[in-house]
Design an enzyme around this catalytic site. Sequence first.
Site, mmCIF file in Angstrom:
data_model
loop_
_atom_site.group_PDB
_atom_site.id
_atom_site.type_symbol
_atom_site.label_atom_id
_atom_site.label_comp_id
_atom_site.label_asym_id
_atom_site.label_seq_id
_atom_site.Cartn_x
_atom_site.Cartn_y
_atom_site.Cartn_z
ATOM 1 N N MET A 1 1.212 -1.390 0.037
ATOM 2 C CA MET A 1 -0.058 0.199 0.207
ATOM 3 C C MET A 1 1.243 1.521 0.256
ATOM 4 O O MET A 1 0.597 2.157 0.421
ATOM 5 C CB MET A 1 -0.311 0.619 0.837
ATOM 6 N N LEU A 161 1.186 -8.692 2.440
ATOM 7 C CA LEU A 161 1.441 -7.725 2.697
ATOM 8 C C LEU A 161 -0.408 -7.054 2.523
ATOM 9 O O LEU A 161 -0.200 -7.017 1.667
ATOM 10 C CB LEU A 161 2.527 -7.252 2.587
ATOM 11 N N SER A 162 -1.080 -6.538 3.588
ATOM 12 C CA SER A 162 -1.683 -6.100 3.468
ATOM 13 C C SER A 162 -2.934 -6.276 2.621
ATOM 14 O O SER A 162 -3.829 -7.788 2.642
ATOM 15 C CB SER A 162 -1.371 -4.256 3.296
ATOM 16 N N ALA A 163 -3.896 -5.796 1.787
ATOM 17 C CA ALA A 163 -4.647 -6.375 0.615
ATOM 18 C C ALA A 163 -4.020 -7.906 0.112
ATOM 19 O O ALA A 163 -4.918 -9.151 -0.071
ATOM 20 C CB ALA A 163 -4.855 -5.221 -0.693
ATOM 21 N N HIS A 298 2.024 0.516 9.494
ATOM 22 C CA HIS A 298 1.268 -0.986 8.695
ATOM 23 C C HIS A 298 2.728 -0.851 7.427
ATOM 24 O O HIS A 298 3.273 -0.172 6.774
ATOM 25 C CB HIS A 298 -0.071 -0.090 7.708
#
Length: 363
Positions: A1, A161-163, A298
């Site tokens: 992101m 990672l993340s999404a 994040h």
Amino acid sequence: MYPHAARLHSPRKPRSRPASLAALLITVIASFLGLAPAPAHAASLEEVTGFGSNPGNLQMFRYVPDGLPAGRPLVVALHGCTQSAAGYDDETGWTKWADTHGFALLLPQQKAVNNANSCFNWFQTSDTSRGQGEALSIKQMTDRMKADFGSDAARVYVTGLSAGGAMTSVMAAAYPDVFAGAAVVAGLPYDCARSVLEAFSCMSPGSDLSPQQWGDKVRAAHPGYGGPWPAMSVWHGSSDTKVAPMNMTEIVEQWTNVHGTDATADVSDTVQGYPHNVYRDGSGRAVVESYSITGMPHGQPVDPGSAATQCGIAGQHFPDKDICASQRIGEFWGLSGSGGGPGTLPEQTGPAGSPAPMPVAPH
């Protein structure tokens, strides 16, 4: 992101063998004189087309060490929003471990036409169901890798990672028969959202369900499947304001329930100063672990450097926290062969300072 500048490597060139007597003589003389042979061409990221029906309209990239023999593991690594395959390979350290430990690396890539921010669509049922959309596209890429390189079907792993972390939850739930292990970094539980509005709510403040409710969602993703289930490693920053840290707790609850154990840690220690918990099933196998990276926003933690356990390139959403997530994840999966060989966790130092090797569930 994060808005990281994408850089694609040129396609790998196959190595050539000595094609003449002169070339052969040069090789023999160099060996006789004690000269090191010329290094093999370095592997590079390359795009692959023609990997199936590709209902999710994704792109396929791969990084495969030159001369990789058949029967080696395969790791699928899923980037975060605004990222690309090229912006996630070296940065996380996965290419280093592919070279070091000898495994193939698959890096699916989202297209802006599918999602304006290049996020994997982890919140759309049409992309997260077994046999459909982006989930099926990633499965087809995995099949192509196994066919091309003879990857060990019992040692296929997925992380993101993340999404990409949320999509990792999808792949582990929808295709537990494909993946022996998974690692969700700053991600979300499976089936936490089924719309954009629900996705934002799931990210923050988060969705608080019971372990049974979370586990039922995974079991419903592949009805009738009786296991084994992927071993799960969960990573999250304690100061993550984009994806609430409570999601780590929910993921742990989801996968401990799936593995038939409770969400009370059997081992609580620290690794590089960060809280680390291990959850074992009834036979004593480590089936879930979690790392809470104190003060990290994040992102995925890296530890740039040339030491054996260091990795990555620090940047936005790849904070230097003196711990290499990909290295620890690989050890949890048994990729490095440390801590007792494939299928076991590395030795962890408990509160009393005594080593405690812990076997991880085989697939």
